[in-house]
Scaffold this active site. Structure first.
Site, mmCIF file in Angstrom:
data_model
loop_
_atom_site.group_PDB
_atom_site.id
_atom_site.type_symbol
_atom_site.label_atom_id
_atom_site.label_comp_id
_atom_site.label_asym_id
_atom_site.label_seq_id
_atom_site.Cartn_x
_atom_site.Cartn_y
_atom_site.Cartn_z
ATOM 1 N N ASP A 94 -7.799 -7.486 1.016
ATOM 2 C CA ASP A 94 -6.834 -7.588 2.117
ATOM 3 C C ASP A 94 -7.551 -7.171 3.391
ATOM 4 O OD1 ASP A 94 -6.461 -4.469 1.709
ATOM 5 O OD2 ASP A 94 -5.448 -5.010 3.597
ATOM 6 N N ASP A 141 0.860 -1.172 0.000
ATOM 7 C CA ASP A 141 0.000 0.000 0.000
ATOM 8 C C ASP A 141 0.901 1.228 0.000
ATOM 9 O OD1 ASP A 141 -2.961 0.998 1.924
ATOM 10 O OD2 ASP A 141 -2.209 1.590 -0.024
#
Ligand SMILES: CNc1nc2c(CCNCC3CCCCC3)c3nc(N)[nH]c(=O)c3cc2[nH]1
Length: 372
Positions: A266, A92
């Site tokens: 996720d 990320d």
């Protein structure tokens, strides 16, 4: 080196069964990506992670830039080698974590400056620096830097953040070094406003990315509102590319999102709850601290061929969590990640068989049935 390619194998309504080919391995979708925040899937070895069937794990720019530092990881050969994971990694971009973890944050057109939650040191994260950090980590899939605002929010505020994220998407693409088998994903924003969502999705598609994430959700909104937002977003995304719903979620959230066109997920839930004595099973979650397990010789689920818990009794797991034994956190985290992979295996097969709606209905009924 294989090129980065999404192979759409079967469609069942809006649900998709696919295969994402990357430089470091193939990912069967729908897929659940265990979270490896600080270069570890907490309480688990990567051998255990592999045994669950997971094919890709997450890393994070925010945590790793603060400690041990992106340049240090690069000198040591990149994040895969550093942590001993031999498959693909998605990182990320760090913006979401800055807004939820860092102190003294200031966000403007250029990026965001903030103080580390670890030692108070000052740092700057721009679209360009985030791309550079993810390159240093040797991320297989890189995420653009974006601004995820809290819900509920005023429309003008949602619009401002969505338009900023679109400009940052463009800057991220300019800064990204294309490499065979590596990909860059854009992130759709726009809150729960479907006009803003459509504008964001179309804007990203016009820039052109290797995949598209749906951000700005799983921030406290009701499930129905998340699903409604997906129904207004996914149709504006290219069917030929993977869609990643960030931070989601409970098994029921993921199943409903797959039925609405999402391919990748996720969530910290399976590992975080594994550390707080929660065991996910097909009949819903169990609190292993509960005294009713103290004398129960049965495994969590006699029908589950789970490498983590098939050989242990509920009584033993209860003992471990009551005794605050580290093995308790390990076995339950491992069990929970395995259960999440089971849900994905079931969804992939059901989509291939054209029965995904029925599979989800049966799964929800089983989880609601409660413990045996
Ligand atoms: C939990 N809900 C939620 N998560 C979101 C996340 C984070 C997804 N998980 C990443 C991992 C977190 C732990 C460390 C390793 C990386 C979001 N991330 C970005 N960039 N943008 C979002 O809108 C965005 C939106 C999100 N919503």
């Amino acid at each position: 080196m294989p090129e980065f390619r999404f192979e759409l194998m079967a469609v069942d309504g809006a649900a998709r069964r696919g295969r994402l080919h990357t430089a470091w391995g193939v990912i069967d979708t729908p897929t659940f990506m265990p979270v490896g925040t600080a270069a570890t899937v907490k309480a688990m070895t990567f051998e255990m992670v592999r045994q669950t069937g997971a094919q890709i794990v997450l890393g994070n720019t925010y945590h790793l830039m603060l400690r041990p530092g992106a340049e240090r990881i690069a000198r040591l050969g990149g994040l895969r080698r550093f942590m001993g994971w031999d498959g693909p990694i998605l990182t990320d971009s760090g913006g979401f974590q800055v807004m939820s973890l860092a102190a003294r944050r200031k966000l403007d057109e250029k990026g965001v400056v903030f103080s580390s939650h670890i030692d108070g040191s000052r740092h700057e994260l721009t679209p360009e620096r985030s791309i550079e950090i993810q390159h240093l980590l040797d991320a297989t899939i890189t995420m653009q830097l974006d601004e995820c605002i809290r819900l509920p929010s005023e429309r003008h505020e949602t619009e401002r953040a969505m338009e900023l994220s679109l400009r940052w998407a463009e800057r991220s693409k300019q800064a990204f070094q294309p490499r065979q088998g590596y990909g860059l994903f854009g992130i759709v924003q726009g809150g729960t406003d479907l006009e803003l969502r459509a504008r964001s999705a179309k804007g990203l598609a016009a820039i052109g990315f290797d995949g598209y994430a749906v951000g700005g959700l799983a921030v406290g909104e009701p499930q129905a509102l998340m699903f409604e937002t997906l129904e207004g977003t996914c149709p504006h995304l290219p069917t030929t590319h993977p869609r990643y719903l960030m931070g989601v979620g409970k098994p029921a959230d993921m199943a409903g999102a797959v039925l609405r066109g999402i391919d990748m997920f996720d969530c910290v839930m399976p590992t975080r709850s594994g550390r707080t004595a929660q065991a996910f099973t097909k009949r819903g979650p169990l609190n292993m601290r509960n005294a009713r397990h103290a004398d129960d010789p049965r495994p969590l689920d006699p029908e589950a061929d789970c490498p983590a818990t098939r050989d242990y009794s509920r009584a033993y797991l209860h003992h471990l969590v009551k005794s605050e034994e580290i093995l308790g956190a390990t076995l339950l985290s491992w069990n929970n990640v395995w259960y999440y992979q089971e849900v994905m295996r079931g969804l992939r097969q059901a989509i291939e068989d054209g029965r995904s709606q029925q599979f989800v209905a049966d799964m929800l009924a089983s989880e609601a049935a409660g413990d045996i």
